[in-house]
Design an enzyme around this catalytic site. Structure first.
Site, PDB file in Angstrom:
ATOM      1  N   SER A 124      22.780  54.387 121.819  1.00 57.74           N
ATOM      2  CA  SER A 124      23.098  54.977 120.521  1.00 57.74           C
ATOM      3  C   SER A 124      24.042  54.070 119.739  1.00 57.74           C
ATOM      4  O   SER A 124      24.864  53.348 120.333  1.00 57.74           O
ATOM      5  CB  SER A 124      23.795  56.321 120.761  1.00 57.74           C
ATOM      6  OG  SER A 124      24.420  56.777 119.582  1.00 57.74           O
ATOM      7  N   TYR A 148      30.359  61.789 125.539  1.00 62.28           N
ATOM      8  CA  TYR A 148      28.944  61.453 125.287  1.00 62.28           C
ATOM      9  C   TYR A 148      28.804  59.946 125.043  1.00 62.28           C
ATOM     10  O   TYR A 148      27.965  59.273 125.640  1.00 62.28           O
ATOM     11  CB  TYR A 148      28.417  62.240 124.080  1.00 62.28           C
ATOM     12  CG  TYR A 148      27.100  61.697 123.548  1.00 62.28           C
ATOM     13  CD1 TYR A 148      25.916  61.878 124.261  1.00 62.28           C
ATOM     14  CD2 TYR A 148      27.056  60.958 122.358  1.00 62.28           C
ATOM     15  CE1 TYR A 148      24.720  61.353 123.793  1.00 62.28           C
ATOM     16  CE2 TYR A 148      25.857  60.432 121.886  1.00 62.28           C
ATOM     17  CZ  TYR A 148      24.693  60.634 122.608  1.00 62.28           C
ATOM     18  OH  TYR A 148      23.507  60.101 122.148  1.00 62.28           O
ATOM     19  N   LYS A 152      26.904  56.515 127.215  1.00 58.89           N
ATOM     20  CA  LYS A 152      25.990  55.462 126.727  1.00 58.89           C
ATOM     21  C   LYS A 152      26.551  54.079 127.055  1.00 58.89           C
ATOM     22  O   LYS A 152      25.834  53.189 127.505  1.00 58.89           O
ATOM     23  CB  LYS A 152      25.776  55.604 125.212  1.00 58.89           C
ATOM     24  CG  LYS A 152      25.073  56.898 124.795  1.00 58.89           C
ATOM     25  CD  LYS A 152      23.701  57.038 125.426  1.00 58.89           C
ATOM     26  CE  LYS A 152      23.008  58.323 125.052  1.00 58.89           C
ATOM     27  NZ  LYS A 152      21.786  58.585 125.817  1.00 58.89           N
TER      28      LYS A 152
HETATM   29  P1  NAD Z   1      16.628  65.993 123.107  1.00 56.57           P
HETATM   30  O1  NAD Z   1      17.715  66.866 123.636  1.00 56.57           O
HETATM   31  O2  NAD Z   1      15.679  66.573 122.118  1.00 56.57           O
HETATM   32  O3  NAD Z   1      15.774  65.406 124.322  1.00 56.57           O
HETATM   33  C1  NAD Z   1      16.317  65.152 125.595  1.00 56.57           C
HETATM   34  C2  NAD Z   1      15.409  65.800 126.628  1.00 56.57           C
HETATM   35  O4  NAD Z   1      15.923  65.536 127.932  1.00 56.57           O
HETATM   36  C3  NAD Z   1      15.317  67.323 126.473  1.00 56.57           C
HETATM   37  O5  NAD Z   1      13.957  67.712 126.432  1.00 56.57           O
HETATM   38  C4  NAD Z   1      16.030  67.862 127.705  1.00 56.57           C
HETATM   39  O6  NAD Z   1      15.480  69.086 128.128  1.00 56.57           O
HETATM   40  C5  NAD Z   1      15.833  66.734 128.696  1.00 56.57           C
HETATM   41  N1  NAD Z   1      16.860  66.624 129.744  1.00 56.57           N
HETATM   42  C6  NAD Z   1      18.220  66.613 129.581  1.00 56.57           C
HETATM   43  N2  NAD Z   1      18.809  66.495 130.784  1.00 56.57           N
HETATM   44  C7  NAD Z   1      17.824  66.432 131.719  1.00 56.57           C
HETATM   45  C8  NAD Z   1      17.809  66.327 133.134  1.00 56.57           C
HETATM   46  N3  NAD Z   1      18.939  66.284 133.853  1.00 56.57           N
HETATM   47  N4  NAD Z   1      16.619  66.268 133.768  1.00 56.57           N
HETATM   48  C9  NAD Z   1      15.472  66.344 133.073  1.00 56.57           C
HETATM   49  N5  NAD Z   1      15.409  66.464 131.725  1.00 56.57           N
HETATM   50  C10 NAD Z   1      16.580  66.500 131.069  1.00 56.57           C
HETATM   51  O7  NAD Z   1      17.317  64.680 122.526  1.00 56.57           O
HETATM   52  P2  NAD Z   1      16.708  63.510 121.655  1.00 56.57           P
HETATM   53  O8  NAD Z   1      17.278  63.613 120.302  1.00 56.57           O
HETATM   54  O9  NAD Z   1      15.242  63.441 121.844  1.00 56.57           O
HETATM   55  O10 NAD Z   1      17.412  62.275 122.361  1.00 56.57           O
HETATM   56  C11 NAD Z   1      16.809  61.552 123.411  1.00 56.57           C
HETATM   57  C12 NAD Z   1      17.785  60.511 123.913  1.00 56.57           C
HETATM   58  O11 NAD Z   1      18.182  59.679 122.817  1.00 56.57           O
HETATM   59  C13 NAD Z   1      19.071  61.103 124.502  1.00 56.57           C
HETATM   60  O12 NAD Z   1      19.440  60.318 125.620  1.00 56.57           O
HETATM   61  C14 NAD Z   1      20.077  60.930 123.374  1.00 56.57           C
HETATM   62  O13 NAD Z   1      21.392  60.825 123.855  1.00 56.57           O
HETATM   63  C15 NAD Z   1      19.608  59.632 122.736  1.00 56.57           C
HETATM   64  N6  NAD Z   1      20.009  59.517 121.321  1.00 56.57           N
HETATM   65  C16 NAD Z   1      19.682  60.506 120.442  1.00 56.57           C
HETATM   66  C17 NAD Z   1      20.093  60.419 119.109  1.00 56.57           C
HETATM   67  C18 NAD Z   1      19.774  61.519 118.114  1.00 56.57           C
HETATM   68  O14 NAD Z   1      20.413  61.568 117.059  1.00 56.57           O
HETATM   69  N7  NAD Z   1      18.802  62.385 118.369  1.00 56.57           N
HETATM   70  C19 NAD Z   1      20.820  59.305 118.681  1.00 56.57           C
HETATM   71  C20 NAD Z   1      21.119  58.304 119.603  1.00 56.57           C
HETATM   72  C21 NAD Z   1      20.703  58.426 120.927  1.00 56.57           C
HETATM   73  C1  UD1 Z   2      26.857  62.085 115.103  1.00 56.32           C
HETATM   74  C2  UD1 Z   2      27.744  61.818 116.287  1.00 56.32           C
HETATM   75  C3  UD1 Z   2      27.262  60.559 117.001  1.00 56.32           C
HETATM   76  C4  UD1 Z   2      25.797  60.699 117.399  1.00 56.32           C
HETATM   77  C5  UD1 Z   2      24.974  61.006 116.132  1.00 56.32           C
HETATM   78  C6  UD1 Z   2      23.513  61.221 116.417  1.00 56.32           C
HETATM   79  C7  UD1 Z   2      29.950  62.779 115.738  1.00 56.32           C
HETATM   80  C8  UD1 Z   2      31.371  62.470 115.372  1.00 56.32           C
HETATM   81  N1  UD1 Z   2      29.129  61.708 115.851  1.00 56.32           N
HETATM   82  O1  UD1 Z   2      26.950  60.978 114.264  1.00 56.32           O
HETATM   83  O2  UD1 Z   2      28.043  60.300 118.138  1.00 56.32           O
HETATM   84  O3  UD1 Z   2      25.336  59.501 117.982  1.00 56.32           O
HETATM   85  O4  UD1 Z   2      25.505  62.187 115.514  1.00 56.32           O
HETATM   86  O5  UD1 Z   2      23.311  62.364 117.183  1.00 56.32           O
HETATM   87  O6  UD1 Z   2      29.573  63.916 115.958  1.00 56.32           O
HETATM   88  N2  UD1 Z   2      27.856  65.681 107.689  1.00 56.32           N
HETATM   89  C9  UD1 Z   2      28.253  66.567 106.721  1.00 56.32           C
HETATM   90  N3  UD1 Z   2      28.059  67.904 106.961  1.00 56.32           N
HETATM   91  C10 UD1 Z   2      27.475  68.394 108.105  1.00 56.32           C
HETATM   92  C11 UD1 Z   2      27.052  67.442 109.085  1.00 56.32           C
HETATM   93  C12 UD1 Z   2      27.268  66.107 108.848  1.00 56.32           C
HETATM   94  O7  UD1 Z   2      28.785  66.192 105.685  1.00 56.32           O
HETATM   95  O8  UD1 Z   2      27.342  69.605 108.269  1.00 56.32           O
HETATM   96  C13 UD1 Z   2      28.028  64.231 107.428  1.00 56.32           C
HETATM   97  C14 UD1 Z   2      28.889  63.500 108.445  1.00 56.32           C
HETATM   98  O9  UD1 Z   2      30.232  63.551 108.077  1.00 56.32           O
HETATM   99  C15 UD1 Z   2      28.289  62.097 108.370  1.00 56.32           C
HETATM  100  C16 UD1 Z   2      26.805  62.329 108.048  1.00 56.32           C
HETATM  101  O10 UD1 Z   2      26.745  63.645 107.485  1.00 56.32           O
HETATM  102  O11 UD1 Z   2      28.864  61.370 107.300  1.00 56.32           O
HETATM  103  C17 UD1 Z   2      25.894  62.281 109.263  1.00 56.32           C
HETATM  104  O12 UD1 Z   2      26.411  63.144 110.275  1.00 56.32           O
HETATM  105  P1  UD1 Z   2      25.624  63.419 111.659  1.00 56.32           P
HETATM  106  O13 UD1 Z   2      24.228  63.795 111.365  1.00 56.32           O
HETATM  107  O14 UD1 Z   2      26.448  64.358 112.454  1.00 56.32           O
HETATM  108  O15 UD1 Z   2      25.560  61.982 112.352  1.00 56.32           O
HETATM  109  P2  UD1 Z   2      26.735  60.940 112.729  1.00 56.32           P
HETATM  110  O16 UD1 Z   2      28.018  61.304 112.100  1.00 56.32           O
HETATM  111  O17 UD1 Z   2      26.213  59.589 112.449  1.00 56.32           O
END
Ligand code: NAD
Ligand code: UD1
Length: 331
Positions: A124, A148, A152
């Site tokens: 991430s 969290y 990573k």
């Molecule tokens: P998500 O929660 O939708 O998907 C994760 C999946 O993993 C879920 O279906 C959950 O049921 C499964 N899971 C969790 N723990 C498990 C375990 N112990 N055994 C088996 N299954 C398990 O999340 P996502 O948004 O699809 O994210 C996927 C990956 O990408 C995660 O590792 C997350 O940290 C990373 N990531 C997500 C974002 C984001 O904004 N969505 C940003 C950066 C990184």
């Molecule tokens: C958040 C997480 C980050 C994670 C990422 C993706 C925090 C501090 N950081 O980041 O670790 O990797 O999500 O899952 O939680 N905002 C509003 N109102 C809201 C929600 C968000 O104004 O109700 C703003 C935030 O201040 C930011 C932007 O929208 O400026 C995006 O926010 P968000 O979607 O939570 O993502 P990140 O802050 O990038």
């Protein structure tokens, strides 16, 4: 030969499985549905017209992993499974370290036992911490501000260690920026449990009337309009980044770290406007105090992704909003 997708029922995992099928891959999915539901599996089948083996269970269940690797010839693992809520990780650090780090170790041990030497890992942009300057490049120092984020950072180091100890191993660490959007079919997308922390799911709940307004966390940042700027990326583009990373891992060994973003920043208010335009719904907002831990701007330098993976994002913010609205508001 198959690709094991851990967390394949989740938001990014489900879109990636669909894109992998378009590339003719054979897939096995492991998920414990801790943050997803079984109906996603049928939707994947419906979109792709393809079937796959599914194992319901926890990645920390060593016996289950042994069964998966014995019953299937797994040549690579795309590792999405993990817990991802920043605030919850502060309240439950042990749960996050156990699930994310211990879970990854269990998967890596099973891979080792079965000679599987390719992993694509969901890292991430959070690993860039609070001290780096945008645009973020892969060689910058990593850190974190919550459990969290540390999971990573640690898993990135674990995979570096694995690649150092085994010269045949290939690990691609993909640092995602802010995934939004949904599949064009409107059948799969993000479905957060409870009150959403992230901006787009919150905007959706305001647009559909569940909440009466959005709190904009700060309008006094040094940005285009004072609100926070992020690099939003369409989840289908992100999914395509994984097929490119898989190809790369098949041809190269060692560890490679790559940003997956668009390289463009969008402010909170710009995203609100784009969503209103795409959906035809109003998104009322009020300016609220800054959210602790937030940074002003976060966007990627995407040159390495293009150079190393031959991948770049295709969709813009209007596409992301239109697809997100179709999925979440059933437009
Ligand atoms: P998500 O929660 O939708 O998907 C994760 C999946 O993993 C879920 O279906 C959950 O049921 C499964 N899971 C969790 N723990 C498990 C375990 N112990 N055994 C088996 N299954 C398990 O999340 P996502 O948004 O699809 O994210 C996927 C990956 O990408 C995660 O590792 C997350 O940290 C990373 N990531 C997500 C974002 C984001 O904004 N969505 C940003 C950066 C990184
Ligand atoms: C958040 C997480 C980050 C994670 C990422 C993706 C925090 C501090 N950081 O980041 O670790 O990797 O999500 O899952 O939680 N905002 C509003 N109102 C809201 C929600 C968000 O104004 O109700 C703003 C935030 O201040 C930011 C932007 O929208 O400026 C995006 O926010 P968000 O979607 O939570 O993502 P990140 O802050 O990038």
């Amino acid at each position: 030969m198959s690709v094991l997708v851990t967390g394949g029922a989740g938001f990014i995992g489900s879109h990636t499985v669909v894109q992998l099928f378009e590339h003719g891959e054979e897939i096995v999915i492991l998920d414990n549905f801790s943050n997803s539901s079984p109906d996603v599996l049928d939707k994947i089948r419906q979109i792709s017209g393809r079937d796959f083996r599914f194992y319901e269970g926890d990645m920390r269940d060593r016996e289950l992993l042994e069964r998966i690797f014995t019953e299937n010839e797994i040549e690579a693992v795309i590792h999405f499974a993990g817990l991802k809520a920043v605030g919850e990780s502060v309240e439950k650090p042990l749960e996050y370290y156990d699930n994310n780090i211990n879970g990854t170790l269990c998967v890596l041990e099973a891979m080792k036992a079965h000679g599987c030497k390719r992993m694509i890992f969901s890292s991430s942009a959070t690993v860039y911490g609070n001290d780096n300057k945008v645009p973020f490049t892969e060689d910058m120092k990593t850190s974190a501000t919550n459990p969290y984020g540390w999971t990573k950072v640690f898993i990135e180091h674990i995979l570096e260690g694995v690649c150092t100890s085994d010269r045949e191993f290939s690990a691609v660490l993909l640092r995602y920026f802010n995934p939004i959007g949904a599949h064009k079919s409107g059948l799969i997308g993000e479905k957060p449990n409870g009150i959403p922390n992230n901006l787009m799911p919150y905007i959706v709940k305001v647009a559909n009337g569940e909440y009466d307004h959005l709190n904009v966390f700060g309008d006094d940042y040094d940005t285009v309009d004072g609100t926070g700027v992020r690099d939003y990326i369409h989840v289908v583009d992100l999914a395509d980044g994984h097929t490119a990373a898989l190809e790369y891992a098949r041809k190269n060994k060692g560890v490679q770290t790559v940003n997956l973003g668009t390289g463009r920043g969008t402010s909170v208010l710009e995203l609100v406007k784009a969503f209103e335009k795409a959906s035809g719904k109003k998104v009322p907002y009020v300016i609220a105090p800054r959210r602790p831990g937030d940074i002003a701007e976060c966007y990627a330098d995407v040159s390495k992704a293009k150079e190393v993976l031959g991948w770049q994002a295709k969709y813009d913010i209007d596409d992301m909003c239109a697809d997100n609205a179709r999925w979440a508001l059933k437009l």
